[in-house]
Design a protein around this motif. Sequence first.
Motif, PDB file in Angstrom:
ATOM      1  N   VAL A 126       0.834  -1.205   0.000  1.00  0.00           N
ATOM      2  CA  VAL A 126       0.000   0.000   0.000  1.00  0.00           C
ATOM      3  C   VAL A 126       0.870   1.258   0.000  1.00  0.00           C
ATOM      4  N   LEU A 127       1.913   1.262   0.819  1.00  0.00           N
ATOM      5  CA  LEU A 127       2.746   2.455   0.959  1.00  0.00           C
ATOM      6  C   LEU A 127       3.712   2.659  -0.200  1.00  0.00           C
ATOM      7  N   GLY A 128       4.126   1.588  -0.857  1.00  0.00           N
ATOM      8  CA  GLY A 128       5.097   1.704  -1.943  1.00  0.00           C
ATOM      9  C   GLY A 128       4.685   2.695  -3.022  1.00  0.00           C
ATOM     10  N   PRO A 129       3.518   2.533  -3.619  1.00  0.00           N
ATOM     11  CA  PRO A 129       3.104   3.498  -4.654  1.00  0.00           C
ATOM     12  C   PRO A 129       2.916   4.920  -4.105  1.00  0.00           C
ATOM     13  N   PHE A 183      13.193   5.522  -2.832  1.00  0.00           N
ATOM     14  CA  PHE A 183      11.814   5.364  -2.384  1.00  0.00           C
ATOM     15  C   PHE A 183      11.548   3.967  -1.834  1.00  0.00           C
ATOM     16  N   GLY A 184      12.208   2.961  -2.349  1.00  0.00           N
ATOM     17  CA  GLY A 184      12.025   1.594  -1.844  1.00  0.00           C
ATOM     18  C   GLY A 184      12.510   1.456  -0.412  1.00  0.00           C
ATOM     19  N   LEU A 185      13.631   2.086  -0.117  1.00  0.00           N
ATOM     20  CA  LEU A 185      14.154   2.072   1.252  1.00  0.00           C
ATOM     21  C   LEU A 185      13.218   2.812   2.202  1.00  0.00           C
ATOM     22  N   ILE A 186      12.700   3.940   1.736  1.00  0.00           N
ATOM     23  CA  ILE A 186      11.796   4.731   2.575  1.00  0.00           C
ATOM     24  C   ILE A 186      10.516   3.958   2.856  1.00  0.00           C
ATOM     25  N   SER A 187       9.930   3.356   1.828  1.00  0.00           N
ATOM     26  CA  SER A 187       8.692   2.604   2.045  1.00  0.00           C
ATOM     27  C   SER A 187       8.945   1.355   2.888  1.00  0.00           C
ATOM     28  N   THR A 188      10.125   0.756   2.763  1.00  0.00           N
ATOM     29  CA  THR A 188      10.464  -0.392   3.609  1.00  0.00           C
ATOM     30  C   THR A 188      10.582   0.045   5.061  1.00  0.00           C
ATOM     31  N   THR A 227       7.644  11.006  -3.459  1.00  0.00           N
ATOM     32  CA  THR A 227       9.060  11.234  -3.751  1.00  0.00           C
ATOM     33  C   THR A 227       9.208  11.849  -5.138  1.00  0.00           C
ATOM     34  N   ASN A 228       8.481  11.329  -6.088  1.00  0.00           N
ATOM     35  CA  ASN A 228       8.557  11.834  -7.458  1.00  0.00           C
ATOM     36  C   ASN A 228       8.091  13.286  -7.532  1.00  0.00           C
ATOM     37  N   ILE A 287      17.901   1.668  10.549  1.00  0.00           N
ATOM     38  CA  ILE A 287      18.420   1.986   9.211  1.00  0.00           C
ATOM     39  C   ILE A 287      18.947   0.722   8.531  1.00  0.00           C
ATOM     40  N   LEU A 288      19.724  -0.074   9.273  1.00  0.00           N
ATOM     41  CA  LEU A 288      20.258  -1.316   8.704  1.00  0.00           C
ATOM     42  C   LEU A 288      19.142  -2.313   8.401  1.00  0.00           C
ATOM     43  N   ALA A 289      18.114  -2.344   9.253  1.00  0.00           N
ATOM     44  CA  ALA A 289      16.979  -3.246   9.021  1.00  0.00           C
ATOM     45  C   ALA A 289      16.275  -2.888   7.720  1.00  0.00           C
ATOM     46  N   ALA A 290      16.049  -1.603   7.495  1.00  0.00           N
ATOM     47  CA  ALA A 290      15.414  -1.183   6.243  1.00  0.00           C
ATOM     48  C   ALA A 290      16.263  -1.593   5.046  1.00  0.00           C
ATOM     49  N   LEU A 291      17.562  -1.423   5.153  1.00  0.00           N
ATOM     50  CA  LEU A 291      18.467  -1.779   4.061  1.00  0.00           C
ATOM     51  C   LEU A 291      18.478  -3.289   3.805  1.00  0.00           C
TER      52      LEU A 291
END
Length: 155
Positions: free
Chosen positions: A72-75, A92-97, A81-82, A120-124
């Motif tokens: 849901v959050l990805g798009p 954007f993928g890191l942010i949504s993750t 971001t765009n 931060i490392l978990a998101a990565l």
Amino acid sequence: MRARPWWSGTSGKCRFLILGVVLMVIFLIRAAIYVATAALGLLVGSWILPEFHLALSGFLIAVLVFAVAQSVLGPFVFRMTNRYAPAAIGGFGLISTLISLIVASFFPNGLTINGFTTWILAALVVWATTTLGSWLLPLIFLKKRLAQRDAAKGH
């Protein structure tokens, strides 16, 4: 003489039904791959990050909440971001993750992450694992399916 497609003798309604079934099967396969990669990403994060805890009792809930939040959050994050920070579109993928991990951590007995660096490392780690899994799992299934088809044809 060219061979006619298998659906050429069916009525329009029947073709529409067949297309609907095929699209539903594709959707379910993609959803299963998405949930599997979410589970894999959370597991890898819990294995390699000492402050990333995933409780067995809440594992399924954490995976489902993360997968739904991410889908849901990805798009939404991509559009924002765009629109407001086009230079950061690659992240954007890191942010949504990261946002999805935060949402999943709100549910009790599932996911617990302690420390700024671990977040931060978990998101990565989760982003990298889910991205690689999203690319590799379909290839693995497609390779198996093609091998089965070739075996059935006698090649």
